[in-house]
Structure formats: C-alpha cells, structure tokens
Design a protein around this motif. Structure first.
Motif, PDB file in Angstrom:
ATOM      1  N   GLN A 169       0.780  -1.107  -0.080  1.00  0.00           N
ATOM      2  CA  GLN A 169      -0.036   0.054   0.021  1.00  0.00           C
ATOM      3  C   GLN A 169       0.940   1.326  -0.036  1.00  0.00           C
ATOM      4  O   GLN A 169       2.043   1.263   0.727  1.00  0.00           O
ATOM      5  N   LEU A 170       0.365   2.315  -0.462  1.00  0.00           N
ATOM      6  CA  LEU A 170       0.970   3.625  -0.474  1.00  0.00           C
ATOM      7  C   LEU A 170       0.240   4.673  -0.001  1.00  0.00           C
ATOM      8  O   LEU A 170      -1.010   4.642  -0.167  1.00  0.00           O
ATOM      9  N   LEU A 171       0.858   5.670   0.753  1.00  0.00           N
ATOM     10  CA  LEU A 171       0.077   6.815   0.950  1.00  0.00           C
ATOM     11  C   LEU A 171      -0.273   7.702  -0.066  1.00  0.00           C
ATOM     12  O   LEU A 171       0.321   7.675  -1.250  1.00  0.00           O
ATOM     13  N   TRP A 172      -1.525   8.236  -0.274  1.00  0.00           N
ATOM     14  CA  TRP A 172      -1.982   9.031  -1.414  1.00  0.00           C
ATOM     15  C   TRP A 172      -0.928  10.403  -1.372  1.00  0.00           C
ATOM     16  O   TRP A 172      -0.340  10.780  -0.226  1.00  0.00           O
ATOM     17  N   PRO A 173      -0.819  10.967  -2.390  1.00  0.00           N
ATOM     18  CA  PRO A 173       0.162  12.262  -2.419  1.00  0.00           C
ATOM     19  C   PRO A 173      -0.046  13.235  -1.506  1.00  0.00           C
ATOM     20  O   PRO A 173       0.916  13.948  -0.932  1.00  0.00           O
ATOM     21  N   ASP A 174      -1.526  13.355  -1.247  1.00  0.00           N
ATOM     22  CA  ASP A 174      -1.500  14.660  -0.146  1.00  0.00           C
ATOM     23  C   ASP A 174      -1.481  14.114   1.209  1.00  0.00           C
ATOM     24  O   ASP A 174      -1.861  14.828   2.305  1.00  0.00           O
ATOM     25  N   GLU A 175      -1.104  12.810   1.504  1.00  0.00           N
ATOM     26  CA  GLU A 175      -0.554  12.348   2.845  1.00  0.00           C
ATOM     27  C   GLU A 175       0.696  12.456   3.185  1.00  0.00           C
ATOM     28  O   GLU A 175       1.129  12.045   4.259  1.00  0.00           O
ATOM     29  N   VAL A 176       1.530  12.753   2.106  1.00  0.00           N
ATOM     30  CA  VAL A 176       3.119  12.827   2.425  1.00  0.00           C
ATOM     31  C   VAL A 176       3.334  14.412   2.605  1.00  0.00           C
ATOM     32  O   VAL A 176       3.020  15.322   1.869  1.00  0.00           O
ATOM     33  N   ARG A 177       4.074  14.674   3.726  1.00  0.00           N
ATOM     34  CA  ARG A 177       4.264  16.096   4.163  1.00  0.00           C
ATOM     35  C   ARG A 177       5.600  16.631   3.110  1.00  0.00           C
ATOM     36  O   ARG A 177       6.603  15.859   3.020  1.00  0.00           O
ATOM     37  N   ASP A 178       5.623  17.757   2.889  1.00  0.00           N
ATOM     38  CA  ASP A 178       6.702  18.439   2.306  1.00  0.00           C
ATOM     39  C   ASP A 178       7.763  18.738   3.327  1.00  0.00           C
ATOM     40  O   ASP A 178       7.525  19.243   4.537  1.00  0.00           O
ATOM     41  N   PRO A 179       9.096  18.530   3.204  1.00  0.00           N
ATOM     42  CA  PRO A 179      10.057  18.639   4.041  1.00  0.00           C
ATOM     43  C   PRO A 179      10.379  20.142   4.395  1.00  0.00           C
ATOM     44  O   PRO A 179      11.235  20.421   5.447  1.00  0.00           O
ATOM     45  N   GLY A 180       9.803  21.050   3.419  1.00  0.00           N
ATOM     46  CA  GLY A 180      10.188  22.438   3.704  1.00  0.00           C
ATOM     47  C   GLY A 180      11.436  22.883   3.869  1.00  0.00           C
ATOM     48  O   GLY A 180      12.295  22.239   2.944  1.00  0.00           O
ATOM     49  N   ASP A 181      12.016  23.751   4.639  1.00  0.00           N
ATOM     50  CA  ASP A 181      13.359  23.759   4.671  1.00  0.00           C
ATOM     51  C   ASP A 181      14.445  23.232   5.606  1.00  0.00           C
ATOM     52  O   ASP A 181      15.319  23.601   6.107  1.00  0.00           O
ATOM     53  N   LEU A 182      14.113  22.020   5.645  1.00  0.00           N
ATOM     54  CA  LEU A 182      14.884  21.025   6.538  1.00  0.00           C
ATOM     55  C   LEU A 182      16.272  20.707   6.215  1.00  0.00           C
ATOM     56  O   LEU A 182      17.114  20.512   6.821  1.00  0.00           O
ATOM     57  N   ALA A 183      16.302  20.940   4.720  1.00  0.00           N
ATOM     58  CA  ALA A 183      17.699  20.479   4.078  1.00  0.00           C
ATOM     59  C   ALA A 183      18.789  21.655   4.691  1.00  0.00           C
ATOM     60  O   ALA A 183      18.590  22.799   4.281  1.00  0.00           O
ATOM     61  N   PRO A 184      19.926  21.019   5.005  1.00  0.00           N
ATOM     62  CA  PRO A 184      20.843  22.229   5.517  1.00  0.00           C
ATOM     63  C   PRO A 184      21.834  22.602   4.158  1.00  0.00           C
ATOM     64  O   PRO A 184      21.708  21.956   3.132  1.00  0.00           O
ATOM     65  N   VAL A 185      22.485  23.623   4.385  1.00  0.00           N
ATOM     66  CA  VAL A 185      23.084  24.390   3.470  1.00  0.00           C
ATOM     67  C   VAL A 185      24.477  24.422   3.636  1.00  0.00           C
ATOM     68  O   VAL A 185      25.302  24.986   2.598  1.00  0.00           O
ATOM     69  N   ALA A 186      25.309  23.571   4.559  1.00  0.00           N
ATOM     70  CA  ALA A 186      26.661  23.610   4.776  1.00  0.00           C
ATOM     71  C   ALA A 186      27.509  22.866   3.720  1.00  0.00           C
ATOM     72  O   ALA A 186      27.061  21.810   3.294  1.00  0.00           O
ATOM     73  N   PRO A 187      28.481  23.561   3.331  1.00  0.00           N
ATOM     74  CA  PRO A 187      29.200  22.902   2.281  1.00  0.00           C
ATOM     75  C   PRO A 187      30.202  22.166   2.658  1.00  0.00           C
ATOM     76  O   PRO A 187      30.429  21.836   3.912  1.00  0.00           O
ATOM     77  N   VAL A 188      30.431  20.740   1.933  1.00  0.00           N
ATOM     78  CA  VAL A 188      31.486  19.841   2.321  1.00  0.00           C
ATOM     79  C   VAL A 188      32.682  19.863   1.060  1.00  0.00           C
ATOM     80  O   VAL A 188      32.217  20.203   0.082  1.00  0.00           O
TER      81      VAL A 188
END
Length: 258
Positions: A169-188
């Motif tokens: 079974q899969l969640l419907w697309p509107d049941e998956v939340r957007d991660p927003g701005d959680l992605a970090p921007v620190a360089p490696v």
C-alpha cells in the motif's frame, strides 16, 4: 524473518491488468511485535479500563450494540451497517486494478505503507500469476494499482519478492508532507566526500536476519530494576562531532578493524 505462514486471507478478488484477470487472495505480510504498556491510575497503579458510553443516555453500551455512522457537516450521524458497506459502488472492493507500470525508482519509499502477500485463488490463476510475477522481476518494474481493503481505498504497487507477488500500500500524495526548509546548506569538501564514500564501502552489507528489536529487552531490564528497588544506567551517548575529517578517518579505521 518470521517463518510462520500467513493466516487467513484478508481480501479476495482479482488482479486486473488490460484484459487479464487473476483471481487472488491477500494475506498480511507483516506482524508487528510491539510492546504494549497498560494504562494505570498513578495514585494506586490500578489498571484503567475504557468504556463505550452513549452520549444521549449516559450509560455504557455493550459491544454488540455498537455500530458505525457517517457524520454530516451539520453533526447528524447517518447509520451504516456492514451490509451497507459491502454494497459500496466501488469496483476496487474486489478488484486490484493495475493503472500502469513504472520503474522501481519512480516510487519514493516514503510512500510505502502496509504490505500483503498475494496468492492465486485457484489452479486456473496460477499461470497468469506466474507470468505477472516473472514479468515484473525481469523488467525491474512496479505495477501501480488501486485497491480497497476493509474500509479504505488505497493506492498500491504490485512487486515481486522471492517468487511471489506483494501488494505494498502507498500513501496518497496529499498524505506525504513536504520537508520544507529542513535540508542544510553547509558545504562539504571533496576530501570529506571521498572519506564518506570510503566508509560506506567499508560498511557495506547488513545481515538483517541477525537483527531484533532491543526495546523489549531494555524494558525488561528496567522492570527488573524497579521491582528490585534499584536503577539502571543510561547507555553512553555519542559525542558531538567537532572535527569531521578526524571522525571520518577514525570511522574508516574502525570499520576495517571490524
């Protein structure tokens, strides 16, 4: 992996793709081994019991007198019987409808939900069943489907696993939340990336059959300690990384020693 066979079928119907129909049954593929704690009264540690109480009459209602209803926008409840729900005008109640086929990588695992094993319902279904499971395995594809199990219609995928079909079974697309701005921007740096990839190669492979849920063991240790009037120590926590390069290099050396 739990070696006990699936229990009784939870759904009976047919896989339908194109003009091909494969009579089948679905069986629960997983069985969670959750540790359940009882609710208690803090004052005297007595167990708490929940009762079904009729709002209009203010009295407890026995289980056999409890039904289900649909709440309208104005608060009224429309009673629905099991027979009513069995006659929903919904084809997917008894059909696992294949909508199309997609590469495995096109479905984000974050959408995955409950899994069911699929078994052919009769001898006539065995050949088309075998054809479908083999074709999916050869093409490294998933069949995207719709199916209604119990009281919910779900998006799902059909996929092969160890020679059998699995409905995931899969969640419907509107049941998956957007991660927003959680992605970090620190360089490696390139060197840090090389060490991270080297560490991944050194740590390749996990024997999942050797793994188990340690929560129950920890809970039993805690209970034994409380019964004996003692305490248990918290396990050591990892220190925050100060020097990323040094931590990566030491991790690689430790993985090689291991």
């Amino acid at each position: 992996m739990d070696r006990s066979p699936p229990a009784r079928a939870v759904w009976t119907g047919s896989i339908v793709f194109g003009l091909v129909s494969v009579p089948c049954r679905l069986y629960l593929a997983t069985a969670e081994r959750a540790v359940r704690l009882r609710e208690i009264h803090k004052a005297d540690s007595s167990p708490i019991r929940h009762k079904r109480v009729c709002e209009a009459e203010g009295r407890e209602v026995p289980t056999e007198d409890v039904g289900r209803g649909y709440e309208l926008s104005d608060g009224r409840l429309v009673p629905l019987t099991t027979e009513d729900l069995d006659h929903l005008p919904l084809p997917t109640r008894h059909q696992l409808q294949v909508l199309g086929f997609v590469p495995v990588g096109d479905v984000d695992p974050i959408s995955y939900s409950k899994a069911y094993y699929v078994g052919p319902a009769n001898a006539a279904a065995e050949k088309p069943y075998t054809l479908l499971v083999t074709a999916l395995a050869r093409s490294d594809a998933l069949a995207v489907c719709r199916v209604t199990i119990r009281t919910r219609e779900r998006l799902a995928v059909l996929r092969p696993s160890h020679g059998v079909l699995v409905v995931q079974q899969l969640l419907w697309p509107d049941e998956v939340r957007d991660p927003g701005d959680l992605a970090p921007v620190a360089p490696v740096t390139e060197r840090e990336m090389e060490l991270a990839e080297l560490l991944m190669r050194e740590m390749v492979g996990v024997d999942q059959s050797e793994l188990h849920d340690q929560y129950r063991e920890a809970l039993e240790q805690l209970v034994d300690a409380k019964v004996a009037g003692g305490q248990i120590e918290d396990p050591p926590q990892p220190e925050p990384v100060v020097d990323l390069m040094a931590a990566l290099e030491e991790s690689v050396r430790a993985a090689r020693r291991g």
